[in-house]
Write an enzyme that holds these catalytic residues in place. Structure first.
Site, mmCIF file in Angstrom:
data_model
loop_
_atom_site.group_PDB
_atom_site.id
_atom_site.type_symbol
_atom_site.label_atom_id
_atom_site.label_comp_id
_atom_site.label_asym_id
_atom_site.label_seq_id
_atom_site.Cartn_x
_atom_site.Cartn_y
_atom_site.Cartn_z
ATOM 1 N N GLY A 205 5.261 -64.847 -36.918
ATOM 2 C CA GLY A 205 4.808 -66.148 -37.392
ATOM 3 C C GLY A 205 3.740 -66.732 -36.492
ATOM 4 N N GLY A 208 3.568 -71.603 -32.360
ATOM 5 C CA GLY A 208 4.101 -72.956 -32.500
ATOM 6 C C GLY A 208 5.106 -73.132 -33.612
ATOM 7 C CB THR A 209 6.256 -71.063 -36.407
ATOM 8 O OG1 THR A 209 6.043 -69.823 -35.739
ATOM 9 C CG2 THR A 209 5.066 -71.373 -37.288
ATOM 10 N N GLY A 210 8.083 -71.946 -33.545
ATOM 11 C CA GLY A 210 9.436 -72.028 -33.000
ATOM 12 C C GLY A 210 10.087 -70.687 -32.699
ATOM 13 C CE LYS A 211 5.822 -66.358 -32.928
ATOM 14 N NZ LYS A 211 5.037 -67.526 -33.366
ATOM 15 C CD GLU A 427 -18.375 -85.786 -41.923
ATOM 16 O OE1 GLU A 427 -17.541 -85.426 -42.787
ATOM 17 O OE2 GLU A 427 -18.669 -85.076 -40.930
HETATM 18 P P1 ADP Z 1 6.189 -70.053 -30.776
HETATM 19 O O1 ADP Z 1 7.043 -69.310 -29.830
HETATM 20 O O2 ADP Z 1 6.436 -69.676 -32.211
HETATM 21 O O3 ADP Z 1 4.738 -70.078 -30.455
HETATM 22 P P2 ADP Z 1 7.605 -72.293 -29.707
HETATM 23 O O4 ADP Z 1 8.989 -71.865 -29.934
HETATM 24 O O5 ADP Z 1 7.050 -72.108 -28.337
HETATM 25 O O6 ADP Z 1 6.637 -71.589 -30.732
HETATM 26 O O7 ADP Z 1 7.457 -73.799 -30.160
HETATM 27 C C1 ADP Z 1 6.801 -74.759 -29.391
HETATM 28 C C2 ADP Z 1 7.501 -76.091 -29.495
HETATM 29 O O8 ADP Z 1 7.387 -76.619 -30.812
HETATM 30 C C3 ADP Z 1 8.973 -76.003 -29.234
HETATM 31 O O9 ADP Z 1 9.256 -76.082 -27.883
HETATM 32 C C4 ADP Z 1 9.506 -77.218 -29.988
HETATM 33 O O10 ADP Z 1 9.319 -78.393 -29.242
HETATM 34 C C5 ADP Z 1 8.573 -77.304 -31.176
HETATM 35 N N1 ADP Z 1 9.155 -76.640 -32.359
HETATM 36 C C6 ADP Z 1 8.637 -75.591 -33.016
HETATM 37 N N2 ADP Z 1 9.407 -75.258 -34.072
HETATM 38 C C7 ADP Z 1 10.444 -76.105 -34.072
HETATM 39 C C8 ADP Z 1 11.602 -76.265 -34.912
HETATM 40 N N3 ADP Z 1 11.834 -75.475 -35.955
HETATM 41 N N4 ADP Z 1 12.467 -77.242 -34.598
HETATM 42 C C9 ADP Z 1 12.245 -78.054 -33.540
HETATM 43 N N5 ADP Z 1 11.201 -77.952 -32.730
HETATM 44 C C10 ADP Z 1 10.283 -76.996 -32.975
HETATM 45 ZN ZN ZN Z 2 -19.056 -80.921 -41.987
#
Ligand code: ADP
Ligand code: ZN
Length: 596
Positions: A205, A208-211, A427
């Site tokens: 994914g 920033g999706t929470g992996k 714009e």
């Molecule tokens: P990835 O590993 O996919 O790049 P992260 O697990 O490091 O993403 O996510 C970064 C931050 O975003 C987490 O520390 C949390 O604060 C927030 N976050 C992302 N997904 C979630 C989720 N499903 N629920 C709560 N917080 C989330």
């Molecule tokens: Zn533009």
């Protein structure tokens, strides 16, 4: 924690000492080099080749050698002053003169014992490069070792205390992972039953999706340590280090099992193996080591390896075989409900106005990842603080969403009238063109207040998440993107650098349409994103030319359409630009009133 800090400090100290030593060495070596050279400058230059010629011609009267030195003093027949020559090697030189003597050439040879002091000096001097190399290596290894690689979170309640409850949405994904938690908690139960638990799970994914979060939650739920390392940390300057780092990571994992090993950005090492040399084969070694380690541990070693990537298609197929990362879980950006839940979780410790509806914010943030949502809430808190609000208000949140999407408003930047006018037309161009496109989202706000790198922006309403985008939508997106450039051209008869980002985005979309989504009539539905030369060969030599032509065609057509729409609406274009110049921001309602 404290221990770790001490270690870090010690490391820092030895690192600084290393740097100082290194600098001293460099200074000393430069100084001694200069001193020795100064000595030489005084004497007349007498090249070695000339010495050989002189010996052959018999014009040498006396040669004086000092043991261990590479300089010799030479007295020529009929000359008063001695000359100094540098010989490449003492041994070879002695052999050479002995040859000459046997050939009957006559001269006197004096061998003096070494002058102890010059000998030591010259020895030290010749050792300096070696010492420097050693010092450099030590320094680099120290730097790489800074902080132990593979951080161990203790797994105790006060460390990885992330729980599944902290991960919002992702219900099905969590359910899939519960069995791993159970296994880590009580492996014997599973082993008695003869059940095989996956060794490796690949989390796919966007960033920033929470992996990472979900991986930590598994460790937290099971109460086991969490060791993490990023794929990019394996990629090192020195051959073999990546592989040894993998080995060490797994050694530690086995030592403290049961535990979770988390490898972030696994594509950095797990990309398809290549046949090339250099950095590539170094990569192959690291990957091979990872494969060996994954195959290596026994069923009674309860180590679960989780890895994250945004590009599973890049990975070497060997990684995905049974017994390795044979289970893959997609972690998609959250849907509307998921976004609301994530916002809820992250708003817990923040102070919000009572009437605040997080659902509204969730609606406005389609496509945002969990990390971006967390960021929005944090920004909102910062904005509220700066504005001296008592609590986070709706407008703070809206401002935060804008800040995260388009960047921060730049109130301090002074903009020339000319730039303002250009931005206003640019714009207005985006906005008006979008109005005439069937699939475009409604314009929410047009602004010429600079934000981040952008001089202005046109904001659209977001719509609920969808999975598929049609070809028409993509074509129209191109038209909307080029609307800015088209307006500059039509209204001001000049074009600017302000459209560079639009052009980049448009080009990427057009390229994807052709190469990823198979939307080209000429090429048909084939995936062309391969850079595998073998596959490219099957597709034909000139395939890249055709891709180029097709991309250009898409862009050209879109640019013409944008110009056409604006030409038909020149009056509106002038009007919208004028209002933008006066008010800097136009709301959705005001914008729509131009078309009534
Ligand atoms: P990835 O590993 O996919 O790049 P992260 O697990 O490091 O993403 O996510 C970064 C931050 O975003 C987490 O520390 C949390 O604060 C927030 N976050 C992302 N997904 C979630 C989720 N499903 N629920 C709560 N917080 C989330
Ligand atoms: Zn533009």
């Amino acid at each position: 924690m404290k221990n770790n800090q001490n270690k870090d400090n010690n490391n820092k100290k030895s690192y600084i000492v290393g740097i100082i030593l290194f600098i001293i060495l460099i200074v000393v070596s430069i100084a001694s080099y200069m001193l020795l050279n100064k000595d030489k400058e005084k004497e007349e230059e007498y090249p070695y080749t000339q010495l050989i010629t002189d010996i052959n011609e018999g014009s040498v009267e006396k040669i004086e050698m000092t043991v261990g030195s590479t300089t010799v003093k030479v007295k020529l027949v009929g000359e008063e002053k001695e000359k100094t020559a540098i010989i490449p090697s003492t041994q070879a030189f002695i052999e050479l003169i002995q040859d000459k003597k046997e050939q009957g050439i006559e001269f006197e040879l004096n061998q003096k014992p070494a002058n102890v002091i010059t000998k030591i000096a010259s020895n030290i001097f010749s050792l300096i490069p070696t010492i420097m190399m050693v010092a450099l290596f030590i320094l680099i290894f120290k730097m790489q070792g800074l902080g132990e690689k593979g951080k161990v979170y203790d797994g105790t309640e006060n460390n990885t205390n992330v729980k599944f409850d902290d991960v919002a949405g992702l219900e099905e994904e969590k359910q899939e992972l519960v069995e791993i938690v159970d296994f880590l908690k009580d492996p014997k139960r599973f082993q008695k039953m003869g059940a095989k638990i996956p060794k490796g799970v690949l989390l796919c994914g966007k960033p920033g999706t929470g992996k990472t979060l979900i991986a930590k939650a598994i460790a937290g739920e099971a109460g086991v340590p969490f060791i993490s390392m990023s794929g990019s940390e394996f990629i090192e300057m020195f051959a073999g280090l990546g592989a040894s780092r993998v080995r060490k990571l797994f050694e530690k994992a086995k030592r403290i099992s049961p535990c979770i090993v988390f490898i972030d950005e696994i594509d950095a090492i797990g990309a398809r193996r290549t046949s090339g040399g250099g950095a590539e084969s170094e990569n192959n070694q690291t990957l091979n080591q990872l494969l060996v380690e994954m195959d290596g541990f026994e069923t009674d070693q309860t180590v679960i390896v989780l890895a994250a990537t945004n590009r599973p298609e890049m990975l070497d197929k060997a990684l995905l075989r049974p017994g390795r990362f044979d289970r893959q879980i997609m972690i998609a950006p959250p849907d509307l409900k998921g976004r609301e839940e994530i916002l809820k979780i992250h708003s817990k410790e923040k102070k919000f106005a009572e009437d605040l509806d997080l659902k509204n914010i969730a609606e406005d943030t389609a496509g945002f990842t969990g990390a971006e949502l967390a960021n929005v809430l944090n920004e909102a808190a910062i904005i509220a603080t700066i504005k001296k609000h008592n609590e986070i208000e709706k407008q703070d949140l809206e401002e935060a969403v804008k800040k995260v999407t388009v960047g921060l408003e730049k109130t301090s930047r002074v903009i020339s009238e000319k730039d303002k006018k250009l931005t206003a037309y640019h714009e207005a161009g985006h906005a008006i063109v979008s109005k005439f496109l069937e699939t475009s989202l409604p314009v929410k706000e047009v602004s010429i207040i600079p934000r981040g790198l952008a001089g202005g922006y046109t904001m659209y309403r977001t719509n609920e998440d969808k999975f598929y985008i049609s070809k028409t939508e993509m074509e129209e997106k191109l038209i909307a993107l080029l609307g800015g450039r088209a307006a500059e051209k039509l209204a001001l008869d000049d074009i600017s650098t302000g459209a560079s980002n639009d052009i980049e985005v448009a080009t990427n979309i057009a390229k994807d349409m052709i190469t990823v989504y198979g939307m080209s009539d000429k090429l048909g539905p084939i995936s062309l994103k391969t850079d595998d030369p073998y596959q490219m060969n099957i597709l034909g030599q000139n395939i890249e030319d055709v891709i180029g032509e097709e991309v250009k065609e898409l862009i050209d057509v879109a640019y013409q359409k944008a110009q056409y729409i604006l030409k038909e609406n020149m009056q509106t274009l002038h009007a919208v630009a004028q209002v933008l110049l006066e008010k800097e921001v136009i709301s959705e309602k005001e914008f729509n009133s131009f078309f009534e």
